[in-house]
Design a protein around this motif. Structure first.
Motif, short mmCIF file in Angstrom:
data_model
loop_
_atom_site.label_atom_id
_atom_site.label_comp_id
_atom_site.label_asym_id
_atom_site.label_seq_id
_atom_site.Cartn_x
_atom_site.Cartn_y
_atom_site.Cartn_z
N ASP A 110 5.79 8.76 14.63
CA ASP A 110 5.00 8.52 15.82
C ASP A 110 3.77 9.64 15.91
O ASP A 110 2.98 9.40 16.65
N ALA A 111 4.07 10.64 15.26
CA ALA A 111 2.87 11.54 15.33
C ALA A 111 1.57 11.26 14.55
O ALA A 111 0.65 11.90 14.80
N SER A 112 1.81 10.49 13.59
CA SER A 112 0.54 9.81 12.73
C SER A 112 -0.23 9.06 13.48
O SER A 112 -0.13 8.09 14.38
N VAL A 113 -1.53 8.95 12.82
CA VAL A 113 -2.59 8.01 13.65
C VAL A 113 -2.17 6.63 13.25
O VAL A 113 -2.51 5.83 13.95
N PHE A 114 -1.71 6.32 11.91
CA PHE A 114 -1.45 5.09 11.60
C PHE A 114 -0.30 4.45 12.55
O PHE A 114 -0.30 3.16 12.56
N SER A 115 0.51 5.39 13.19
CA SER A 115 1.42 4.81 14.02
C SER A 115 1.04 4.06 15.24
O SER A 115 1.03 3.19 15.70
N LEU A 116 -0.35 4.77 15.67
CA LEU A 116 -1.02 4.41 16.76
C LEU A 116 -1.69 2.70 16.32
O LEU A 116 -1.72 1.72 17.34
N PHE A 117 -2.23 2.66 15.30
CA PHE A 117 -2.76 1.43 14.67
C PHE A 117 -1.53 0.11 14.59
O PHE A 117 -1.73 -0.97 14.93
N LEU A 118 -0.47 0.66 14.38
CA LEU A 118 0.87 -0.16 14.32
C LEU A 118 0.95 -0.62 15.53
O LEU A 118 1.46 -1.98 15.81
N ASP A 119 1.06 0.25 16.63
CA ASP A 119 1.51 0.06 17.78
C ASP A 119 0.30 -1.22 18.65
O ASP A 119 0.72 -1.92 19.31
N TYR A 132 0.85 -1.20 -0.07
CA TYR A 132 0.16 0.04 0.06
C TYR A 132 1.07 1.19 0.04
O TYR A 132 0.88 1.92 0.81
N PRO A 133 1.63 1.55 -0.99
CA PRO A 133 2.70 2.61 -0.85
C PRO A 133 1.96 3.97 -1.17
O PRO A 133 2.32 4.94 -0.84
N GLU A 134 0.94 3.71 -2.10
CA GLU A 134 0.24 4.98 -2.37
C GLU A 134 -0.73 5.35 -1.33
O GLU A 134 -1.38 6.45 -1.45
N LEU A 135 -1.29 4.44 -0.38
CA LEU A 135 -2.13 4.80 0.67
C LEU A 135 -1.57 5.33 1.99
O LEU A 135 -2.08 6.36 2.63
N ILE A 136 -0.60 4.55 2.09
CA ILE A 136 0.19 5.20 3.48
C ILE A 136 1.64 5.41 3.34
O ILE A 136 2.17 4.66 2.67
#
Length: 240
Positions: free
Chosen positions: A37-46, A28-32
């Motif tokens: 650490d400041a991104s919302v996606f980092s939260l989902f990763l954690d 998903y290179p074009e999506l994310i």
């Protein structure tokens, strides 16, 4: 979608998180494109990495408890021992040594053997608010205990004229803190099925010494000691 692959080699938090980042960057290179650490996606990763780490930890602990060398919980060790056929002891009573004495009249220059009785196993001794029982028959005619060790003392008693009157026979025996009780269970026709189980009404049980079967349901008296020992309907514990 069917050709996409994930790695199963990473099991800790950091490894799982990095594997999720690699997976996202590859498919998903074009999506994310923001992994700081400041991104919302980092939260989902954690969150996903933490869940995976937790699941792997619990799986490791569960497998660990099935191996005798690495098991830590007491219940797991007991279960493994039972699987190997070992008998796990339950409650253990306190044990004491008690002297049992009788006075036996003299017969010539020795005690009268007709008065050397047997104190049956299960006889109770009360002291300091506790009840103890002897586990074996105490035979005053024998100078040995049940294990073959000498434990009898014989003391002659004389009167004022120095005549032999009687003997004091003392046996030192092991007594166990506890009381023998008899539990009766009526088994009806509806109770007859494979692997029938029954439960004792008390939890503080040291062990089961004997089990016998009697036909009928109207017995009012307790079976005698000889019935528990010599009954043809006696049940025996076997390994399997």
């Amino acid at each position: 979608m069917a050709n996409r692959r994930i790695s199963y080699t990473d099991r800790d938090f950091e490894g799982l998180r990095q594997e999720l980042i690699n997976y996202t960057q590859q498919y998903y290179p074009e999506l994310i494109n923001n992994f700081n650490d400041a991104s919302v996606f980092s939260l989902f990763l954690d969150l996903n990495a933490a869940i995976g780490d937790n699941l792997n930890f619990q799986l490791d602990r569960s497998i660990q408890e099935t191996v005798l060398q690495y098991a830590q919980q007491r219940s797991s060790i007991y279960n493994i021992a039972r699987t190997y056929g070992l008998k796990i002891p339950g409650y253990r009573p306190s044990v004491a040594l008690a002297d049992f004495s009788i006075t036996v009249p003299a017969f010539g220059d020795q005690e009268d053997a007709r008065y050397l009785g047997i104190l049956r196993a299960g006889s109770q001794t009360v002291g300091a608010g506790q009840t103890f029982e002897n586990t074996y028959d105490i035979d005053f005619a024998s100078q040995y205990n049940n294990e073959g060790f000498p434990n009898r003392i014989k003391i002659p008693n004389f009167d004022s004229n120095n005549r032999l009157v009687n003997y004091t026979i003392t046996k030192r025996e092991t007594v166990v803190n506890g009381q023998t009780k008899v539990y009766k269970q009526v088994i009806n026709n509806t109770d007859v099925y494979p692997f029938y189980e029954l439960f004792l009404p008390e939890r503080n049980v040291l062990g089961i010494t004997s089990v016998i079967q009697k036909d009928g349901t109207t017995f009012q008296s307790t079976p005698s000691f000889q019935e528990f020992i010599n009954s043809p309907n006696k049940w025996y514990e076997v390994d399997a």
